[in-house]
Every structure is written in structure tokens, then in C-alpha cells.
Motif scaffolding. Structure first.
Motif, PDB file in Angstrom:
ATOM      1  N   ASP A   8       0.964  -1.271  -0.022  1.00 31.09           N
ATOM      2  CA  ASP A   8      -0.109   0.003   0.079  1.00 31.09           C
ATOM      3  C   ASP A   8       0.910   0.986  -0.131  1.00 31.09           C
ATOM      4  O   ASP A   8       0.423   2.408  -0.133  1.00 31.09           O
ATOM      5  CB  ASP A   8      -1.041  -0.027   1.029  1.00 31.09           C
ATOM      6  CG  ASP A   8      -0.452   0.209   2.576  1.00 31.09           C
ATOM      7  OD1 ASP A   8       0.877   0.284   2.535  1.00 31.09           O
ATOM      8  OD2 ASP A   8      -1.099   0.255   3.467  1.00 31.09           O
ATOM      9  N   ASP A   9       2.116   1.238   0.020  1.00 34.66           N
ATOM     10  CA  ASP A   9       3.125   2.354   0.132  1.00 34.66           C
ATOM     11  C   ASP A   9       3.272   2.766  -1.349  1.00 34.66           C
ATOM     12  O   ASP A   9       4.120   3.704  -1.499  1.00 34.66           O
ATOM     13  CB  ASP A   9       4.193   1.930   0.684  1.00 34.66           C
ATOM     14  CG  ASP A   9       4.061   1.749   2.364  1.00 34.66           C
ATOM     15  OD1 ASP A   9       3.104   2.080   2.724  1.00 34.66           O
ATOM     16  OD2 ASP A   9       4.938   1.065   2.734  1.00 34.66           O
ATOM     17  N   SER A  39      -1.620   3.970   1.831  1.00 35.20           N
ATOM     18  CA  SER A  39      -1.881   3.704   3.211  1.00 35.20           C
ATOM     19  C   SER A  39      -3.103   3.994   4.082  1.00 35.20           C
ATOM     20  O   SER A  39      -3.474   5.037   3.539  1.00 35.20           O
ATOM     21  CB  SER A  39      -0.492   4.178   4.075  1.00 35.20           C
ATOM     22  OG  SER A  39       0.708   3.735   3.459  1.00 35.20           O
ATOM     23  N   ASN A  91       5.626  -3.258   4.671  1.00 38.59           N
ATOM     24  CA  ASN A  91       5.067  -1.961   5.016  1.00 38.59           C
ATOM     25  C   ASN A  91       5.695  -1.278   5.694  1.00 38.59           C
ATOM     26  O   ASN A  91       6.562  -1.782   6.669  1.00 38.59           O
ATOM     27  CB  ASN A  91       3.347  -1.989   5.782  1.00 38.59           C
ATOM     28  CG  ASN A  91       2.941  -0.789   5.986  1.00 38.59           C
ATOM     29  OD1 ASN A  91       2.664  -0.157   4.747  1.00 38.59           O
ATOM     30  ND2 ASN A  91       2.654  -0.351   7.181  1.00 38.59           N
ATOM     31  N   THR A 105      -1.941  -2.748   3.406  1.00 38.06           N
ATOM     32  CA  THR A 105      -1.254  -3.804   3.076  1.00 38.06           C
ATOM     33  C   THR A 105      -1.723  -5.241   3.576  1.00 38.06           C
ATOM     34  O   THR A 105      -1.704  -5.997   2.709  1.00 38.06           O
ATOM     35  CB  THR A 105       0.079  -3.725   4.385  1.00 38.06           C
ATOM     36  OG1 THR A 105       0.483  -2.457   4.134  1.00 38.06           O
ATOM     37  CG2 THR A 105       0.934  -4.788   4.298  1.00 38.06           C
TER      38      THR A 105
HETATM   39 MN    MN Z   1       1.575   1.665   4.343  1.00 33.42          MN
END
Ligand code: MN
Length: 253
Positions: A8-9, A39, A91, A105
Motif C-alpha cells: 500500500d506504500d 496507506s 509495509n 497492506t
Molecule cells: Mn503503508
């Protein structure tokens, strides 16, 4: 064996690069990750606009969407082959207790739940903001766990939420199974003003661990252990079914 890697980053984050390097040679690796930091996106899908896919290099793609969009697309239409498992991370920061509800994540890993093997979300606990996270520690742990899953598969409906303490590899005390703890209430939102004087808000930081003792994910990482929590998608509170059935019994439609 084909492993899909997401996070998710965003595809440029150091954590996902370290993860890809760490899993090299275990399986055929494909990266499909958001084009920017998403995020806190939780398990959201983009339904109001189309999403675009870009190829960064062979085997690495970005999606103009959420982590869930990435994995959803990757396992349903983007490729002409199937993946066996999803590994999400690494993450930048912990995903403990209630964090899993908000975490992109963890959501990316959950989205792979229909594949052949358990999925893995892996997060590196952070040092203070001024210092670099030790992604190489989580990378080492990711390789150990994925290699073991390939050798000795677990129930495929299981999602493993892995949190790695902020330590060097040699300082890790072990790898333990944990349950999710939970946090105190978040700190209050922070009110500020835009240049025209209108109010804007920053979502406040999450609360400290409240249920954080022995056996919990919080407790394990605080003591220097890698925490591995088995997650499931069924949110039903099974123990409440008899009570709820009795409670509803008096209600007439
Ligand atoms: Mn993240």
C-alpha cells in the motif's frame, strides 16, 4: 509457482523493492502495486472511475488505484496466468491489532484469499521518524516464511499478518504465533485552517496498545519477537448467535 507481490506504500517504496529482492529465486515474482502511497486505504475498490495500469519494467506494474484494485486486477484479468499466493509489503510501519481494519497492506493480502496458498502481509515496525526502517530484517523473515509455506503449505484460507520488530536480524528473539490485540481510542483529529481560513482536519494518530500483553501481536514485537497472526475473513461473532437469536425472538415483523 507464481507469487504476486503488492503493497500500500506504492511501487516505488523501498519496502516492496526489498521484498522482491528477498523472495528472488523462490518463485516467479510479479509486482502489481499502487502508483502512490495508499496507506490506510483499507479494503476499498475503485468503482467510480476506470483504473490504468503501467509497466515499469518486466514483471513490475503500477495501478492508479488502491491495493485491493491491484490484487483484484492481477488475479482477475490482467494476466493470462494464475498466481499461487500473494505477499504484501513490506509495509513501512506496524500493522497491529485494530490496524488491520485500516491497512491496505493487509487488505491486499486478503484480496488474494481465493488463491491456492495462504497469503502473507508483512510489516516492519518503525524506529522514530528520523531513522530508516530496517526493511532487510523483514525481508529476511519474509523469505523464511514464504519458503516454509511453499515446502509445507497451511490451510489456504489463512491470511498471515506478520509484524517484524525494529531490530537487526541477529537481535530477533524468535518467531511466534499471536492473536490480535487492540488499541486505545485514536487521538483526536487535528483541526487546522486552509489559506482561505476554512477549517481542515488531519486524522489523528492511532491509540497506544490497550490489549497488548502476552500472547498478543503487540506483546510479541515489544519483546523482540516476530509476530505472526492467522487472520480469517469471517467477522461473524459466533459466540453471540444464541443470545441474538433469543433477543430477536420477541420482535414481530
Ligand atoms: Mn503503508
Amino acid at each position: 509457482m507464481k507469487i504476486l507481490i503488492s503493497n500500500d506504500d506504492g511501487y516505488r517504496a523501498r519496502g516492496i523493492r526489498v521484498l522482491r529482492e528477498s523472495l528472488q529465486g523462490l518463485a516467479e515474482l510479479t509486482v502489481v502495486a499502487p502508483d502512490r502511497n495508499k496507506s490506510g486505504a483499507g479494503h476499498s475498490l475503485t468503482l467510480d472511475v476506470p483504473v490504468r495500469v503501467g509497466k515499469v519494467e518486466p514483471g513490475v506494474f503500477f495501478v492508479t488505484g488502491t491495493p485491493t484494485d491491484c490484487v483484484h486486477l492481477a488475479i482477475s484479468g490482467l494476466f493470462d496466468f494464475d498466481h499461487d499466493m500473494v505477499v504484501s509489503g513490506i509495509n513501512d510501519g506496524e500493522n497491529l491489532g485494530d490496524d488491520v481494519l485500516y491497512s491496505g497492506t493487509v487488505a491486499a493480502a486478503i484480496e488474494g484469499r481465493f488463491l491456492g496458498l495462504p497469503t502473507v502481509a508483512i510489516s516492519q515496525c518503525r524506529p522514530p521518524l528520523s531513522a530508516e526502517p530496517r526493511f532487510e530484517t523483514a525481508g529476511h523473515v519474509a523469505r523464511l516464511i514464504v519458503a516454509k509455506l511453499l515446502r509445507e503449505p497451511l490451510d489456504r484460507a489463512m491470511i498471515l499478518n506478520v509484524n517484524v520488530p525494529d531490530r537487526s536480524i541477529s537481535e530477533l528473539r524468535g518467531i511466534v504465533a499471536t492473536r490480535l490485540g487492540y488499541r486505545h481510542r485514536s487521538e483526536a483529529a487535528i483541526k487546522a485552517a486552509d489559506p482561505r481560513g476554512r477549517p481542515v482536519y488531519w486524522i489523528g494518530p492511532s491509540g497506544a496498545g490497550a490489549d497488548a500483553g502476552p500472547g498478543t501481536d503487540f506483546g510479541a514485537v515489544a519483546d523482540g519477537f516476530v509476530s505472526v497472526t492467522p487472520l480469517q475473513v469471517d467477522l461473524t461473532r459466533h459466540t453471540a448467535l444464541p443470545e441474538l437469536t433469543g433477543w430477536l425472538g420477541a420482535l414481530e415483523p
